[in-house]
Design an enzyme around this catalytic site. Structure first.
Site, PDB file in Angstrom:
ATOM      1  N   ARG A 141      -3.934  -9.962   5.414  1.00 26.00           N
ATOM      2  CA  ARG A 141      -4.288 -10.063   3.993  1.00 26.00           C
ATOM      3  C   ARG A 141      -3.097  -9.564   3.190  1.00 26.00           C
ATOM      4  O   ARG A 141      -2.686  -8.420   3.337  1.00 26.00           O
ATOM      5  CB  ARG A 141      -5.528  -9.212   3.736  1.00 26.00           C
ATOM      6  CG  ARG A 141      -6.048  -9.253   2.300  1.00 26.00           C
ATOM      7  CD  ARG A 141      -7.273  -8.341   2.148  1.00 26.00           C
ATOM      8  NE  ARG A 141      -7.827  -8.396   0.807  1.00 26.00           N
ATOM      9  CZ  ARG A 141      -7.376  -7.683  -0.222  1.00 26.00           C
ATOM     10  NH1 ARG A 141      -6.382  -6.839  -0.063  1.00 26.00           N
ATOM     11  NH2 ARG A 141      -7.932  -7.800  -1.409  1.00 26.00           N
ATOM     12  N   LYS A 186       0.816  -1.216   0.000  1.00 25.89           N
ATOM     13  CA  LYS A 186       0.000   0.000   0.000  1.00 25.89           C
ATOM     14  C   LYS A 186       0.849   1.265   0.000  1.00 25.89           C
ATOM     15  O   LYS A 186       2.023   1.246   0.381  1.00 25.89           O
ATOM     16  CB  LYS A 186      -0.974  -0.009   1.190  1.00 25.89           C
ATOM     17  CG  LYS A 186      -2.120  -0.975   0.950  1.00 25.89           C
ATOM     18  CD  LYS A 186      -3.203  -0.890   1.986  1.00 25.89           C
ATOM     19  CE  LYS A 186      -4.315  -1.880   1.605  1.00 25.89           C
ATOM     20  NZ  LYS A 186      -5.369  -1.948   2.623  1.00 25.89           N
TER      21      LYS A 186
HETATM   22  C1  PT1 Z   1      -7.964  -4.348   3.432  1.00 27.74           C
HETATM   23  C2  PT1 Z   1      -8.204  -4.372   2.032  1.00 27.74           C
HETATM   24  C3  PT1 Z   1      -9.247  -5.217   1.564  1.00 27.74           C
HETATM   25  N1  PT1 Z   1      -7.499  -3.630   1.148  1.00 27.74           N
HETATM   26  C4  PT1 Z   1      -9.670  -5.916   3.755  1.00 27.74           C
HETATM   27  N2  PT1 Z   1      -9.959  -5.985   2.454  1.00 27.74           N
HETATM   28  C5  PT1 Z   1      -7.804  -3.668  -0.165  1.00 27.74           C
HETATM   29  N3  PT1 Z   1     -10.392  -6.669   4.641  1.00 27.74           N
HETATM   30  C6  PT1 Z   1      -8.839  -4.498  -0.618  1.00 27.74           C
HETATM   31  C7  PT1 Z   1      -2.979   2.338  -1.143  1.00 27.74           C
HETATM   32  O1  PT1 Z   1      -2.971   3.246  -0.300  1.00 27.74           O
HETATM   33  O2  PT1 Z   1      -7.032  -3.582   3.953  1.00 27.74           O
HETATM   34  N4  PT1 Z   1      -8.683  -5.122   4.261  1.00 27.74           N
HETATM   35  N5  PT1 Z   1      -9.542  -5.264   0.238  1.00 27.74           N
HETATM   36  C8  PT1 Z   1      -7.028  -2.812  -1.144  1.00 27.74           C
HETATM   37  N6  PT1 Z   1      -7.202  -1.434  -0.843  1.00 27.74           N
HETATM   38  C9  PT1 Z   1      -6.192  -0.481  -0.983  1.00 27.74           C
HETATM   39  C10 PT1 Z   1      -6.221   0.657  -0.178  1.00 27.74           C
HETATM   40  C11 PT1 Z   1      -5.136  -0.696  -1.830  1.00 27.74           C
HETATM   41  C12 PT1 Z   1      -5.189   1.578  -0.245  1.00 27.74           C
HETATM   42  C13 PT1 Z   1      -4.104   0.224  -1.922  1.00 27.74           C
HETATM   43  C14 PT1 Z   1      -4.120   1.368  -1.109  1.00 27.74           C
HETATM   44  O3  PT1 Z   1      -2.067   2.156  -1.959  1.00 27.74           O
END
Ligand code: PT1
Length: 266
Positions: A239, A205
């Site tokens: 995850r 992230k």
């Molecule tokens: C998470 C999650 C998810 N994250 C759960 N499910 C993502 N339970 C998808 C960035 O800042 O943390 N928990 N499902 C993906 N989401 C992101 C958010 C991907 C922020 C990248 C960023 O780069």
């Protein structure tokens, strides 16, 4: 929890596993590396992503959920918010609903409750399209996230979904600045006091990228460090895209935890 995105547009692996055969191969590789759950997602929910219509989400998910369920006994979770999708994937063998919208869509809690599934409730500020413009927590991010998760837990149990089937997730990167994300990681033990296992998603992230000034392809070591710190503060599920590295780091973590609890009882 190993991530399997069947999306054309996910932030680090978009388009890699849209073919069910390749998706199954990747799922089995993650299982061999030690994944205890496979999380299949048909809608990218990262900041800035565009929503996916129901029929498209089903078209992306169903062949892969069925194929992965046939190929392994490792439980399958599906990253979705839609009650129709929840019903369809349960039929295809999914056991856990990983909902970044914490089962707030009408009918979602009832679907999970009726089908006997487990679910993860995550905190998100706003919707993926604009959430990075709306992160502002007058009461502090930790209190806001804790209160939100406590309220969702109460609401779900009142609607007939037993707490024993629920996980909680602070939602790293979902409408949160780097200081917000760091405050949440540092105070994870507070969220553990809500009494349910915590799930965290940190791998690759932008919070890791911001600390290291690194693009998405160079966030492995930082993401593993964040996962270790989260688990040492009470997280029970991680995850991740990077299963082998995370499993090895957490095995070392677990060995030290076991020695320190032996020390405490000796
Ligand atoms: C998470 C999650 C998810 N994250 C759960 N499910 C993502 N339970 C998808 C960035 O800042 O943390 N928990 N499902 C993906 N989401 C992101 C958010 C991907 C922020 C990248 C960023 O780069």
């Amino acid at each position: 929890m190993g991530i399997l995105n069947v999306t054309p547009d996910s932030f680090s692996d978009g388009g890699d596993f849209t073919d069910p055969g390749r998706a199954v191969a990747h799922a089995l590789q993650m299982v061999a590396e030690g994944a205890a759950l496979i999380d299949i997602g048909g809608e990218s929910t990262r900041p800035g992503a565009t929503p996916v219509p129901l029929d498209e989400e089903l078209r992306r998910l169903m062949p892969t959920v069925s194929a992965v369920a046939a190929a392994t006994d490792v439980p399958i979770s599906v990253d979705t918010s839609q009650p129709e999708v929840i019903r369809a994937v349960a039929d295809a063998g999914a056991q856990l609903v990983n909902d970044v919208r914490a089962l707030q869509r009408p009918g979602a809690v009832e679907a999970v409750a009726e089908l006997g599934l487990a679910a993860s409730l995550m905190h998100m500020r706003g919707e993926p399209g604009l959430m990075q413009q709306t992160s502002d927590y007058p009461d502090g991010v930790v209190v806001t996230v804790r209160d939100f998760l406590a309220a969702r837990l109460a609401n779900c149990t009142a609607a007939g979904l037993p707490a024993e089937r629920l996980l909680l997730d602070p939602g790293f990167g979902f409408g949160k600045t780097l200081p917000d994300n760091l405050a949440l990681l540092a105070a994870l033990d507070d969220l553990g006091r809500l009494g349910r296992p915590l799930l965290v998603g940190l791998s690759r992230k932008s919070m890791i990228g911001a600390i290291l000034d690194a693009p998405v392809g160079r966030r492995l070591h930082g993401g593993v460090a964040a996962a270790v710190l989260a688990v040492s503060r009470g997280a029970r599920l991680v995850r991740t895209h990077d299963v082998a590295a995370t499993v090895e780091a957490l095995a070392v973590c677990a060995a030290v935890e076991a020695a320190s609890s032996e020390g405490a009882t000796a």
